[in-house]
Design a protein around this motif. Structure first.
Motif, mmCIF file in Angstrom:
data_model
loop_
_atom_site.group_PDB
_atom_site.id
_atom_site.type_symbol
_atom_site.label_atom_id
_atom_site.label_comp_id
_atom_site.label_asym_id
_atom_site.label_seq_id
_atom_site.Cartn_x
_atom_site.Cartn_y
_atom_site.Cartn_z
ATOM 1 N N ALA A 33 0.866 -1.280 0.016
ATOM 2 C CA ALA A 33 -0.047 0.057 0.056
ATOM 3 C C ALA A 33 0.728 1.311 -0.069
ATOM 4 O O ALA A 33 1.977 1.121 0.635
ATOM 5 C CB ALA A 33 -0.844 -0.008 1.175
ATOM 6 N N ILE A 34 0.523 2.395 -0.497
ATOM 7 C CA ILE A 34 1.175 3.471 -0.711
ATOM 8 C C ILE A 34 0.356 4.710 -0.334
ATOM 9 O O ILE A 34 -0.802 4.791 -0.697
ATOM 10 C CB ILE A 34 1.610 3.670 -2.260
ATOM 11 C CG1 ILE A 34 2.481 2.511 -2.874
ATOM 12 C CG2 ILE A 34 2.564 5.048 -2.307
ATOM 13 C CD1 ILE A 34 4.081 2.288 -2.103
ATOM 14 N N SER A 35 0.908 5.542 0.477
ATOM 15 C CA SER A 35 0.334 6.672 0.839
ATOM 16 C C SER A 35 0.988 7.880 0.914
ATOM 17 O O SER A 35 2.359 7.889 0.778
ATOM 18 C CB SER A 35 -0.350 6.367 2.439
ATOM 19 O OG SER A 35 -1.571 5.523 2.513
ATOM 20 N N TRP A 36 0.147 8.998 0.933
ATOM 21 C CA TRP A 36 0.936 10.248 0.912
ATOM 22 C C TRP A 36 0.580 10.926 2.280
ATOM 23 O O TRP A 36 -0.490 10.864 2.777
ATOM 24 C CB TRP A 36 0.331 11.327 -0.316
ATOM 25 C CG TRP A 36 0.660 10.753 -1.668
ATOM 26 C CD1 TRP A 36 0.079 10.064 -2.590
ATOM 27 C CD2 TRP A 36 2.275 11.345 -2.295
ATOM 28 N NE1 TRP A 36 0.984 9.748 -3.617
ATOM 29 C CE2 TRP A 36 2.260 10.771 -3.500
ATOM 30 C CE3 TRP A 36 2.979 12.292 -1.839
ATOM 31 C CZ2 TRP A 36 3.190 11.038 -4.349
ATOM 32 C CZ3 TRP A 36 3.940 12.362 -2.793
ATOM 33 C CH2 TRP A 36 4.256 11.806 -4.020
ATOM 34 N N PHE A 37 1.606 11.464 2.775
ATOM 35 C CA PHE A 37 1.358 12.354 4.075
ATOM 36 C C PHE A 37 2.072 13.705 3.887
ATOM 37 O O PHE A 37 2.845 14.078 3.056
ATOM 38 C CB PHE A 37 2.295 11.638 5.165
ATOM 39 C CG PHE A 37 1.752 10.331 5.597
ATOM 40 C CD1 PHE A 37 1.856 9.089 4.877
ATOM 41 C CD2 PHE A 37 1.046 10.139 6.799
ATOM 42 C CE1 PHE A 37 1.574 7.954 5.228
ATOM 43 C CE2 PHE A 37 0.155 8.883 7.028
ATOM 44 C CZ PHE A 37 0.534 7.997 6.319
ATOM 45 N N LEU A 38 1.359 14.673 4.724
ATOM 46 C CA LEU A 38 1.904 15.973 4.687
ATOM 47 C C LEU A 38 2.417 16.457 6.105
ATOM 48 O O LEU A 38 1.879 15.708 6.989
ATOM 49 C CB LEU A 38 1.063 17.094 4.080
ATOM 50 C CG LEU A 38 -0.285 17.340 4.642
ATOM 51 C CD1 LEU A 38 -0.101 18.443 6.011
ATOM 52 C CD2 LEU A 38 -1.361 17.922 3.949
ATOM 53 N N GLN A 39 3.566 17.266 5.981
ATOM 54 C CA GLN A 39 3.895 17.886 7.390
ATOM 55 C C GLN A 39 4.300 19.142 7.099
ATOM 56 O O GLN A 39 5.067 19.434 6.488
ATOM 57 C CB GLN A 39 5.047 16.974 8.048
ATOM 58 C CG GLN A 39 5.595 17.433 9.228
ATOM 59 C CD GLN A 39 6.493 16.338 9.764
ATOM 60 O OE1 GLN A 39 7.226 15.729 8.981
ATOM 61 N NE2 GLN A 39 6.536 16.358 11.182
ATOM 62 N N ALA A 40 3.324 19.823 7.913
ATOM 63 C CA ALA A 40 3.561 21.551 7.905
ATOM 64 C C ALA A 40 4.569 21.628 8.899
ATOM 65 O O ALA A 40 4.581 20.971 9.997
ATOM 66 C CB ALA A 40 2.242 22.201 8.093
ATOM 67 N N PRO A 41 5.143 22.814 8.960
ATOM 68 C CA PRO A 41 6.180 23.340 10.097
ATOM 69 C C PRO A 41 5.499 23.266 11.619
ATOM 70 O O PRO A 41 4.541 23.903 11.585
ATOM 71 C CB PRO A 41 6.421 24.822 9.850
ATOM 72 C CG PRO A 41 6.339 24.829 8.100
ATOM 73 C CD PRO A 41 4.920 23.943 8.070
ATOM 74 N N GLY A 42 6.063 22.489 12.306
ATOM 75 C CA GLY A 42 5.648 22.631 13.670
ATOM 76 C C GLY A 42 4.471 21.686 14.132
ATOM 77 O O GLY A 42 4.068 21.531 14.964
ATOM 78 N N LYS A 43 3.984 20.879 13.059
ATOM 79 C CA LYS A 43 3.034 20.055 13.074
ATOM 80 C C LYS A 43 3.347 18.607 12.922
ATOM 81 O O LYS A 43 4.315 18.255 12.340
ATOM 82 C CB LYS A 43 1.784 20.585 12.337
ATOM 83 C CG LYS A 43 1.242 21.970 12.397
ATOM 84 C CD LYS A 43 -0.186 22.020 11.630
ATOM 85 C CE LYS A 43 -0.699 23.477 12.072
ATOM 86 N NZ LYS A 43 -1.843 23.753 11.139
ATOM 87 N N GLU A 44 2.493 17.838 13.315
ATOM 88 C CA GLU A 44 2.878 16.183 13.067
ATOM 89 C C GLU A 44 2.547 15.938 11.416
ATOM 90 O O GLU A 44 1.777 16.536 10.951
ATOM 91 C CB GLU A 44 1.851 15.341 14.002
ATOM 92 C CG GLU A 44 2.351 15.671 15.388
ATOM 93 C CD GLU A 44 1.320 14.627 16.332
ATOM 94 O OE1 GLU A 44 1.781 14.746 17.790
ATOM 95 O OE2 GLU A 44 0.528 13.972 15.874
ATOM 96 N N ARG A 45 2.939 14.766 11.209
ATOM 97 C CA ARG A 45 2.669 14.357 9.584
ATOM 98 C C ARG A 45 1.299 13.797 9.571
ATOM 99 O O ARG A 45 0.950 12.932 10.712
ATOM 100 C CB ARG A 45 3.815 12.980 9.426
ATOM 101 C CG ARG A 45 3.943 12.677 8.213
ATOM 102 C CD ARG A 45 5.371 12.004 8.077
ATOM 103 N NE ARG A 45 6.623 13.005 8.180
ATOM 104 C CZ ARG A 45 7.849 12.551 7.889
ATOM 105 N NH1 ARG A 45 7.890 11.367 7.216
ATOM 106 N NH2 ARG A 45 8.695 13.074 8.334
ATOM 107 N N CYS A 96 5.924 10.449 0.292
ATOM 108 C CA CYS A 96 4.919 9.226 -0.133
ATOM 109 C C CYS A 96 5.725 8.064 1.034
ATOM 110 O O CYS A 96 6.942 8.030 1.251
ATOM 111 C CB CYS A 96 5.162 8.787 -1.419
ATOM 112 S SG CYS A 96 6.845 8.528 -1.974
ATOM 113 N N ALA A 97 4.829 6.910 1.181
ATOM 114 C CA ALA A 97 5.521 5.961 2.125
ATOM 115 C C ALA A 97 4.806 4.640 1.654
ATOM 116 O O ALA A 97 3.697 4.453 1.037
ATOM 117 C CB ALA A 97 5.065 6.072 3.625
ATOM 118 N N ALA A 98 5.525 3.627 1.825
ATOM 119 C CA ALA A 98 4.915 2.291 1.593
ATOM 120 C C ALA A 98 4.753 1.220 2.672
ATOM 121 O O ALA A 98 5.583 1.573 3.732
ATOM 122 C CB ALA A 98 6.020 1.580 0.518
ATOM 123 N N ASP A 99 3.920 0.463 2.624
ATOM 124 C CA ASP A 99 3.377 -0.361 3.846
ATOM 125 C C ASP A 99 3.379 -1.684 3.475
ATOM 126 O O ASP A 99 2.548 -1.926 2.641
ATOM 127 C CB ASP A 99 1.904 0.270 4.631
ATOM 128 C CG ASP A 99 1.585 -0.720 5.402
ATOM 129 O OD1 ASP A 99 0.451 -0.673 5.987
ATOM 130 O OD2 ASP A 99 2.265 -1.652 6.092
#
Length: 125
Positions: A33-45, A96-99
């Motif tokens: 499975a492939i997912s996209w995550f975002l991380q803004a400054p000072g915030k969690e993924r 992007c990340a792979a599971d």
């Protein structure tokens, strides 16, 4: 091992579009499975969107539903994230990340085995 490389980020005005790519190498990710995550400054993924290894199940975070579309090209070992109607609050580094785990797609960053280096998306108002 799996190597993931994101591309396609950049600076865009609000309302514009970008298409992110996540290219995998080292091992086929057709069973991941492939997912996209975002991380803004000072915030969690934060989970953005994911696609099951079959490509038959797609998932979106509430903030991007109706605006983003995830897809995968198994032959090219690449996953795409089409981002339309971008907003300033979409500004973040996108990963992007792979599971490799079995079962349904998972939404927590800690569940993922491999990560790309990230690509910056900046949306100006």
């Amino acid at each position: 091992q799996v190597q993931l490389v994101e591309s396609g980020g950049g600076l865009v005005q609000a309302g514009g579009s970008l298409r992110l790519s996540c290219a995998a190498s080292g091992r086929t990710v057709s069973n991941y499975a492939i997912s996209w995550f975002l991380q803004a400054p000072g915030k969690e993924r934060e989970f953005v969107s994911g696609i099951s290894w079959t490509g038959s199940s797609l998932y979106y975070g509430d903030s991007v539903k109706g605006r983003f579309t995830i897809s995968r090209d198994t032959a090219k070992n690449t996953v795409f994230l089409q981002m339309n109607s971008l907003k300033p609050e979409d500004t973040a580094v996108y990963y992007c990340a792979a599971d490799s785990g079995p079962g349904p797609l998972r939404f927590g960053p800690s569940e993922y085995d491999f990560w790309g280096q990230g690509t910056q998306v900046t949306v100006s108002s």
